[in-house]
Design a protein around this motif. Structure first.
Motif, PDB file in Angstrom:
ATOM      1  N   ILE A 143       0.672  -1.212  -0.011  1.00 17.59           N
ATOM      2  CA  ILE A 143       0.025  -0.141  -0.208  1.00 17.59           C
ATOM      3  C   ILE A 143       0.865   1.171  -0.011  1.00 17.59           C
ATOM      4  O   ILE A 143       1.669   1.511   0.815  1.00 17.59           O
ATOM      5  CB  ILE A 143      -0.936  -0.092   1.264  1.00 17.59           C
ATOM      6  CG1 ILE A 143      -1.834  -1.275   1.142  1.00 17.59           C
ATOM      7  CG2 ILE A 143      -1.726   1.326   1.245  1.00 17.59           C
ATOM      8  CD1 ILE A 143      -2.594  -1.486   2.542  1.00 17.59           C
ATOM      9  N   ARG A 144       0.724   1.910  -1.092  1.00 16.61           N
ATOM     10  CA  ARG A 144       1.503   3.180  -1.136  1.00 16.61           C
ATOM     11  C   ARG A 144       1.111   4.436  -0.330  1.00 16.61           C
ATOM     12  O   ARG A 144       0.128   4.248   0.294  1.00 16.61           O
ATOM     13  CB  ARG A 144       1.810   3.372  -2.653  1.00 16.61           C
ATOM     14  CG  ARG A 144       2.323   2.386  -3.516  1.00 16.61           C
ATOM     15  CD  ARG A 144       3.981   2.455  -3.485  1.00 16.61           C
ATOM     16  NE  ARG A 144       4.444   1.339  -4.460  1.00 16.61           N
ATOM     17  CZ  ARG A 144       4.762   1.696  -5.666  1.00 16.61           C
ATOM     18  NH1 ARG A 144       4.747   2.847  -5.934  1.00 16.61           N
ATOM     19  NH2 ARG A 144       5.177   0.531  -6.350  1.00 16.61           N
ATOM     20  N   ASN A 145       1.689   5.586  -0.531  1.00 12.22           N
ATOM     21  CA  ASN A 145       1.575   6.886   0.171  1.00 12.22           C
ATOM     22  C   ASN A 145      -0.046   7.269  -0.234  1.00 12.22           C
ATOM     23  O   ASN A 145      -0.371   7.413  -1.182  1.00 12.22           O
ATOM     24  CB  ASN A 145       2.387   7.857  -0.354  1.00 12.22           C
ATOM     25  CG  ASN A 145       2.129   9.027   0.521  1.00 12.22           C
ATOM     26  OD1 ASN A 145       1.948   9.213   1.631  1.00 12.22           O
ATOM     27  ND2 ASN A 145       2.116  10.117  -0.224  1.00 12.22           N
ATOM     28  N   VAL A 146      -0.798   7.301   1.036  1.00 13.21           N
ATOM     29  CA  VAL A 146      -2.157   7.565   0.761  1.00 13.21           C
ATOM     30  C   VAL A 146      -2.141   9.276   0.260  1.00 13.21           C
ATOM     31  O   VAL A 146      -1.726  10.014   1.014  1.00 13.21           O
ATOM     32  CB  VAL A 146      -2.967   7.530   2.147  1.00 13.21           C
ATOM     33  CG1 VAL A 146      -4.306   7.995   1.874  1.00 13.21           C
ATOM     34  CG2 VAL A 146      -3.062   6.055   2.469  1.00 13.21           C
ATOM     35  N   THR A 147      -2.907   9.614  -0.952  1.00  9.35           N
ATOM     36  CA  THR A 147      -2.895  10.660  -1.104  1.00  9.35           C
ATOM     37  C   THR A 147      -4.343  11.467  -1.041  1.00  9.35           C
ATOM     38  O   THR A 147      -5.470  10.739  -0.634  1.00  9.35           O
ATOM     39  CB  THR A 147      -2.720  11.118  -2.680  1.00  9.35           C
ATOM     40  OG1 THR A 147      -3.560  10.079  -3.359  1.00  9.35           O
ATOM     41  CG2 THR A 147      -1.373  10.423  -3.007  1.00  9.35           C
ATOM     42  N   THR A 148      -4.459  12.685  -0.846  1.00 10.86           N
ATOM     43  CA  THR A 148      -5.840  13.397  -0.695  1.00 10.86           C
ATOM     44  C   THR A 148      -5.878  14.942  -1.295  1.00 10.86           C
ATOM     45  O   THR A 148      -4.937  15.354  -1.824  1.00 10.86           O
ATOM     46  CB  THR A 148      -5.765  13.583   0.961  1.00 10.86           C
ATOM     47  OG1 THR A 148      -7.343  13.713   1.184  1.00 10.86           O
ATOM     48  CG2 THR A 148      -4.856  14.544   1.446  1.00 10.86           C
ATOM     49  N   ASP A 149      -6.878  15.580  -0.863  1.00 10.86           N
ATOM     50  CA  ASP A 149      -7.028  16.779  -1.579  1.00 10.86           C
ATOM     51  C   ASP A 149      -6.060  17.698  -0.943  1.00 10.86           C
ATOM     52  O   ASP A 149      -5.846  17.764   0.344  1.00 10.86           O
ATOM     53  CB  ASP A 149      -8.459  17.014  -1.259  1.00 10.86           C
ATOM     54  CG  ASP A 149      -9.059  18.521  -1.542  1.00 10.86           C
ATOM     55  OD1 ASP A 149      -8.283  19.251  -2.067  1.00 10.86           O
ATOM     56  OD2 ASP A 149     -10.111  18.784  -1.093  1.00 10.86           O
ATOM     57  N   GLN A 150      -5.517  18.682  -1.721  1.00  6.94           N
ATOM     58  CA  GLN A 150      -4.314  19.526  -1.387  1.00  6.94           C
ATOM     59  C   GLN A 150      -5.122  20.778  -0.583  1.00  6.94           C
ATOM     60  O   GLN A 150      -4.355  21.585  -0.029  1.00  6.94           O
ATOM     61  CB  GLN A 150      -3.706  20.119  -2.719  1.00  6.94           C
ATOM     62  CG  GLN A 150      -4.493  20.823  -3.645  1.00  6.94           C
ATOM     63  CD  GLN A 150      -5.068  19.979  -4.707  1.00  6.94           C
ATOM     64  OE1 GLN A 150      -5.200  18.792  -4.518  1.00  6.94           O
ATOM     65  NE2 GLN A 150      -5.467  20.574  -5.946  1.00  6.94           N
ATOM     66  N   PHE A 151      -6.331  20.934  -0.722  1.00  8.87           N
ATOM     67  CA  PHE A 151      -7.265  21.984   0.219  1.00  8.87           C
ATOM     68  C   PHE A 151      -7.525  21.403   1.280  1.00  8.87           C
ATOM     69  O   PHE A 151      -8.569  22.190   2.124  1.00  8.87           O
ATOM     70  CB  PHE A 151      -8.152  22.359  -0.933  1.00  8.87           C
ATOM     71  CG  PHE A 151      -7.839  22.964  -2.011  1.00  8.87           C
ATOM     72  CD1 PHE A 151      -6.308  23.511  -2.353  1.00  8.87           C
ATOM     73  CD2 PHE A 151      -8.603  23.316  -2.924  1.00  8.87           C
ATOM     74  CE1 PHE A 151      -6.195  24.010  -3.563  1.00  8.87           C
ATOM     75  CE2 PHE A 151      -8.346  24.119  -4.370  1.00  8.87           C
ATOM     76  CZ  PHE A 151      -6.862  24.363  -4.447  1.00  8.87           C
ATOM     77  N   CYS A 152      -7.261  20.228   1.717  1.00  8.23           N
ATOM     78  CA  CYS A 152      -7.992  19.534   2.866  1.00  8.23           C
ATOM     79  C   CYS A 152      -7.634  20.586   4.278  1.00  8.23           C
ATOM     80  O   CYS A 152      -6.473  21.133   4.540  1.00  8.23           O
ATOM     81  CB  CYS A 152      -7.163  18.576   3.293  1.00  8.23           C
ATOM     82  SG  CYS A 152      -5.576  18.187   3.446  1.00  8.23           S
ATOM     83  N   GLY A 153      -8.844  20.670   4.970  1.00  9.08           N
ATOM     84  CA  GLY A 153      -8.783  21.441   6.241  1.00  9.08           C
ATOM     85  C   GLY A 153      -9.056  23.191   6.051  1.00  9.08           C
ATOM     86  O   GLY A 153      -9.033  23.787   6.891  1.00  9.08           O
ATOM     87  N   ALA A 154      -9.097  23.321   4.587  1.00  8.78           N
ATOM     88  CA  ALA A 154      -9.215  24.763   4.434  1.00  8.78           C
ATOM     89  C   ALA A 154     -10.429  24.879   3.318  1.00  8.78           C
ATOM     90  O   ALA A 154     -11.203  26.030   3.343  1.00  8.78           O
ATOM     91  CB  ALA A 154      -7.886  25.246   3.789  1.00  8.78           C
ATOM     92  N   ALA A 155     -10.554  23.898   2.597  1.00  7.84           N
ATOM     93  CA  ALA A 155     -11.813  24.176   1.745  1.00  7.84           C
ATOM     94  C   ALA A 155     -13.125  24.480   2.124  1.00  7.84           C
ATOM     95  O   ALA A 155     -13.660  23.871   3.175  1.00  7.84           O
ATOM     96  CB  ALA A 155     -11.753  22.786   0.799  1.00  7.84           C
ATOM     97  N   ALA A 156     -13.772  25.346   1.417  1.00  8.05           N
ATOM     98  CA  ALA A 156     -15.204  25.930   1.990  1.00  8.05           C
ATOM     99  C   ALA A 156     -16.122  24.856   1.678  1.00  8.05           C
ATOM    100  O   ALA A 156     -17.235  24.467   2.398  1.00  8.05           O
ATOM    101  CB  ALA A 156     -15.576  26.952   1.081  1.00  8.05           C
ATOM    102  N   ASP A 157     -15.889  23.618   0.963  1.00  5.13           N
ATOM    103  CA  ASP A 157     -17.086  22.634   0.643  1.00  5.13           C
ATOM    104  C   ASP A 157     -16.736  21.236   1.333  1.00  5.13           C
ATOM    105  O   ASP A 157     -17.211  20.082   0.931  1.00  5.13           O
ATOM    106  CB  ASP A 157     -17.006  22.236  -0.981  1.00  5.13           C
ATOM    107  CG  ASP A 157     -15.804  22.023  -1.614  1.00  5.13           C
ATOM    108  OD1 ASP A 157     -14.780  22.061  -0.811  1.00  5.13           O
ATOM    109  OD2 ASP A 157     -15.867  21.308  -2.829  1.00  5.13           O
TER     110      ASP A 157
END
Length: 571
Positions: A143-157
């Motif tokens: 299982i490789r590096n888990v990726t995510t939304d670069q706006f996490c913790g800040a995005a309005a939606d």
């Protein structure tokens, strides 16, 4: 970095010095340093000739070390893309001392060093361990590096901060004894918002946050996505899995794949092949059977664990600001170049008076994703000054400062522009994803980097780029699709044709929540023809578009025919 089935809360840790970046505890630190020393001994054996390169290969791959066309390459894990200024400065030092003065950000939100010497790898890994970094599970059938939304913790939606669950999955998956030797590599992506900024449907498993009818937050789960020589979009396995059950459900997915995935043919070993050869309905049925057999209570995520990890990702101390900054509006009115940057490189923030700033690592004519040591250090300084000391790597090979006061945006942009990182092209035609191609990779058929540079230079006029609007170009130098060409609005695939470089054009790809695979329009173009061919596609789009349409909107309305006709019209 626990070797247990359920995550470790690490609740005895102090608050992070930098908001939004998880800190390892003493268990993690001890493990990483011990791993470095183990690998140091193995590198010494290789240097002395006690083991061959073939014998060394599985050892080095477990430590993120590849052998490319001309040299070794070290891939460093950046869990879910999060960096703080301390880590960024250490990466800059490694680039300067052990490499050629730069690093390369990847579509896995990691960073690669392309020219380290083998004798220096243990020293590099030791320096990384000093700042809670490593290269474990950046390679191999795990299982490789888990990726995510670069706006996490800040995005309005955002419905849920995906970093919390990416960290839980990191702890669960690291050295998981059952999933260390899967049939093939396995990639997971998480989007914390319905608007997918993490390309989840082209991953082995993709998670998109949603609320059920009772208002509870969970994840829609997709399985079997992936690109390469046989691209597939993920199939929806479950519309809703409660957050407390996500590890159990993924355990069932991985167990099913581990048992059924092919190990006799590397080209048919990914979960996407297993799902589609067996049939999605049957495969998902087997997942559900496995999930029903699991001792569910063993895999439930204790809310106390979630709460403890959430503390590491608590919002920074945002100020109580007005929604509109007079200083910001005045700067836009006074400086057209800054105003242009705000249109392409800023996104809405959940806190009034703040913005999310994307830093383009794609200057006109530059190499996509490459960043110099001095630029890394400067970005670290700017992050401390303007964004609580943390930054994010995006899967599109850019950087993000997620919490910038509107009042500070003009000063930030001036500083970025001064170091060559102020280009106003995020999401535009010169914001290109490109794999290393034949300049580095032994698997590649063609060069990718020079094509990206030439396209960027052809469309250098930023006013023209902004007029064209959102238009994503993705380039791969071979069928392995490291440049994600299958999901480019315009995808470019390098192919070998009797020893010459040719490039196929694909149109209509999409990596968002409306995911789609691009279609090849016809025969390939030579190295000298491909940039003109892209120009033809763009010119055709401009002639066909209606007011407000993006490239993919026009393509969806007209179909491929007018573009194909323009590309292959006989003189």
């Amino acid at each position: 970095m626990p070797d247990t089935t359920v995550p470790n809360a690490h609740s005895n840790q102090p608050a992070d010095a930098h908001a939004g970046v998880y800190r390892y505890d003493e268990f993690d630190k001890t493990f990483i340093f011990e791993r470095v020393e183990q690998f140091r001994a193995q590198v010494e054996r290789r240097l002395k000739g006690e083991i061959t390169e073939e014998e060394f290969k599985p050892i080095r791959l477990m430590n993120g070390l590849y052998l490319q066309l001309h040299a070794y390459m070290l891939r460093v894990a950046v869990p879910y893309g999060m960096l703080d200024s301390t880590k960024m400065r250490r990466l800059a030092r490694i680039a300067r001392v052990y490499d050629k003065g730069y690093g390369h950000f990847t579509t896995r939100q990691n960073i690669q060093f392309n020219w380290p010497e083998l004798k220096d790898i243990p020293a590099i890994l030791h320096e990384l361990a000093e700042v809670d970094m490593h290269a474990i599970q950046t390679s191999g059938n795990c299982i490789r590096n888990v990726t995510t939304d670069q706006f996490c913790g800040a995005a309005a939606d955002e419905l849920v901060d995906p970093r919390v669950y990416a960290e839980i999955l990191r702890q669960w998956s690291t050295l998981h004894p059952e999933f260390t030797y899967l049939p093939r590599k396995f990639k997971i992506a998480i989007s914390g918002a319905p608007h997918d900024r993490a390309a989840v449907q082209i991953h082995d498993v993709g998670l998109i946050a949603k609320k059920n009818g009772a208002g509870e937050v969970g994840f829609t789960v997709y399985v079997g996505g992936g690109l390469g020589r046989t691209p597939y979009l993920g199939t929806k396995a479950r519309d809703f899995v409660p957050v407390a059950e996500i590890i159990g459900y993924l355990e069932a997915v991985l167990r099913t794949y581990n048992q059924l995935g092919r190990r006799d043919n590397i080209y048919k070993a990914r979960i996407k092949i297993t799902v589609n050869e067996m049939g999605p309905e049957k495969f998902i049925g087997l997942i559900e059977e496995e999930y029903a057999r699991l001792p569910r209570q063993k895999y439930y995520i204790d809310p106390a664990i979630v709460e403890a990890i959430e503390q590491h990702f608590a919002p920074p101390p945002w100020e109580n600001l007005p929604a509109v900054s007079a200083k910001f509006e005045a700067a836009k009115a006074a400086d057209p170049a800054f105003a242009r940057w705000t249109r392409s490189n800023l996104s809405a923030h959940r806190a009034p008076g703040y913005a999310i700033a994307t830093i383009s690592v794609k200057p006109i004519g530059g190499i996509p994703g490459d960043i110099e040591a001095e630029q890394m250090e400067a970005v670290a300084d700017l992050a401390e000054r303007y964004s609580f000391g943390e930054m994010r790597v995006t899967h599109e090979q850019n950087l993000v400062l997620a919490h910038v006061k509107q009042d500070d945006l003009y000063d930030l942009w001036l500083a970025l522009d001064k170091i060559g990182l102020g280009t106003a092209n995020a999401g535009l035609i010169s914001d290109i994803i490109a794999c290393p191609g034949l300049d580095y990779c032994a698997l590649a058929n063609t060069r990718s980097i020079p094509i990206a540079q030439q396209i960027s230079e052809r469309f250098a006029d930023l006013d023209r780029q902004h007029d064209l609007g959102e238009l994503k170009i993705k380039i791969s130098g071979c069928i392995n699709a490291c440049g994600h060409h299958h999901v480019g609005h315009i995808g470019i695939l390098g192919v070998d044709k009797k020893g010459e470089e040719f490039f196929q054009i694909l149109l209509g790809g999409d990596a968002t929540q409306t995911a789609a695979l691009a279609e090849i329009v016809g025969p390939g173009f030579s190295y000298d023809e491909i940039v003109n061919a892209v120009e033809t596609v763009v010119t055709t789009f401009v002639g066909l578009r209606q007011p407000g349409e993006r490239f993919i909107d026009t393509l969806a309305r007209t179909g491929h025919a007018p573009f194909k006709e323009a590309l292959y019209a006989r003189a």
